[in-house]
Design an enzyme around this catalytic site. Structure first.
Site, short mmCIF file in Angstrom:
data_model
loop_
_atom_site.label_atom_id
_atom_site.label_comp_id
_atom_site.label_asym_id
_atom_site.label_seq_id
_atom_site.Cartn_x
_atom_site.Cartn_y
_atom_site.Cartn_z
CE1 TYR A 1 -30.89 42.29 18.16
CE2 TYR A 1 -30.33 42.03 15.84
CZ TYR A 1 -30.48 42.84 16.95
OH TYR A 1 -30.24 44.18 16.85
CE LYS B 1 -26.49 45.06 15.81
NZ LYS B 1 -27.28 44.02 15.13
CG ASP C 1 -28.10 44.58 12.04
OD1 ASP C 1 -27.00 45.15 12.09
OD2 ASP C 1 -28.83 44.40 13.04
CG HIS D 1 -25.88 44.64 20.76
ND1 HIS D 1 -26.53 43.45 20.52
CD2 HIS D 1 -26.76 45.61 20.40
CE1 HIS D 1 -27.74 43.70 20.04
NE2 HIS D 1 -27.89 45.00 19.96
#
Length: 336
Positions: free
Chosen positions: A56, A86, A51, A119
């Site tokens: 990120y 996302k 994930d 997201h």
């Protein structure tokens, strides 16, 4: 643990009903660990679900780890993996969805995703904003337009399935009222101190798989807590299972230096086993080699009726209040 022993769920609205491993490795930012090396170790350990997200900063190292795993022969094909990413708030506009996904695929050096999520149900104006986003950074979120663009991405084969994250029952109901392709997944905060019974029941009724983030309460993060891993009721459950847990951890070569550490490990096992038994998939974040192994060792035992009675007594409290913004009116639609 062999990857073949990790159970899967079927994503009903995906292309060709693709299978998703119930446990995934979260790849949110980590300042102290080499993300690429940690992911490569996870693939060796048996993880096949990863994930990530554009915000990120882990898409590139994840892609590098996948390439290395293929080169080393740890996996024979990219098709053995399930990759989730996302769409970030600053790209949460109809005309930016496809370019955002194409950028993600370029970072990952992949031809397709297995799952692409919205997201957050908010849109942020272009500009240089610091997080949490101030109120003036937010703008209207065109869910219908964004979702149509997400559907187009699936039709183009750039992702096998699409879904959402941080959506309430009310927001899901709105989405389902016009979606041609229903969301396969809703990724939300779920753990033993925030069990989300109403949302779980709604998603089960609608055929939407739930993935839990922060399944252990995100201990050590700026917004998380130790309320899961240090929960007294969980320690009681852990003690009831103490013999089997101690044997399991001994076989895994854990150096148990105190009863507290044994409880801590057992509480994690209880938490993840509970999620699995209630039908919730989860992305758990740990780059520690032994802990990655431990998190996979939850499929050969069961909680008891007495365990569930204790779990129902755990005080409930949401950790994620406003998400990436300082304040968002009605983001959870009063579903507390």
């Amino acid at each position: 643990m062999s990857s073949s022993k990790v159970p899967h769920v079927v994503l009903q609205s995906s292309s060709n009903n693709c299978n998703m491993p119930v446990i995934g490795l979260g790849t949110a930012p980590s300042s102290s660990t080499d993300t690429r090396e940690a992911i490569l170790e996870a693939i060796k350990t048996g993880y096949r679900h990863f994930d990530t997200a554009s915000m990120y900063g882990s898409e590139q190292p994840l892609g590098e780890a996948i390439a290395e795993a293929l080169q080393l022969g740890i996996i024979k094909s990219r098709d053995e993996l399930f990759i989730t990413s996302k769409l970030w708030c600053t790209e949460n506009f109809p005309h930016l969805v496809l370019p955002a996904l194409q950028k993600t695929l370029e970072s990952l050096k992949l031809e397709y995703l297995d799952l692409y999520l919205i997201h957050w149900p908010i849109s942020v104006k272009s500009g240089h904003w610091e997080m949490p986003f101030p109120e003036e950074a937010l703008t209207s979120f065109d869910l219908k337009g964004v979702w149509k663009a997400m559907e187009e991405c699936q039709k183009l084969g750039l992702t096998k399935s699409i879904g959402v994250s941080n959506f309430s029952c009310k927001k899901l109901e709105n989405l389902l009222s016009f979606a041609s392709i229903p969301p396969s997944v809703n990724q939300v905060e779920i753990n033993l101190t925030w069990q989300q019974k109403k949302l779980r029941a709604y998603c089960q009724e609608k055929g939407i798989i739930i993935t839990a983030y922060s399944p252990l309460g995100a201990p050590g993060s700026t917004w998380g807590s130790n309320n899961v891993v240090d929960n007294e009721l969980l320690k009681e459950i852990a003690e009831a299972h103490g013999k089997s847990f101690a044997q399991k951890n001994s076989k895994m070569c854990f150096k148990i230096v105190s009863k507290w550490i044994l409880y801590h490990i057992a509480c994690i096992c209880v938490s993840l086993r509970w999620l699995y038994e209630i039908g919730v998939t989860f992305a758990v974040k740990s780059y520690n080699k032994e802990r990655m192994k431990q998190n996979l060792e939850i499929f050969d035992w069961s909680l008891t009726k007495d365990d569930y009675e204790k779990i129902d007594q755990i005080k409930q409290q949401r950790m994620v209040k406003n998400g990436p913004a300082k304040f968002i009116d009605g983001i959870w639609d009063g579903e507390n």
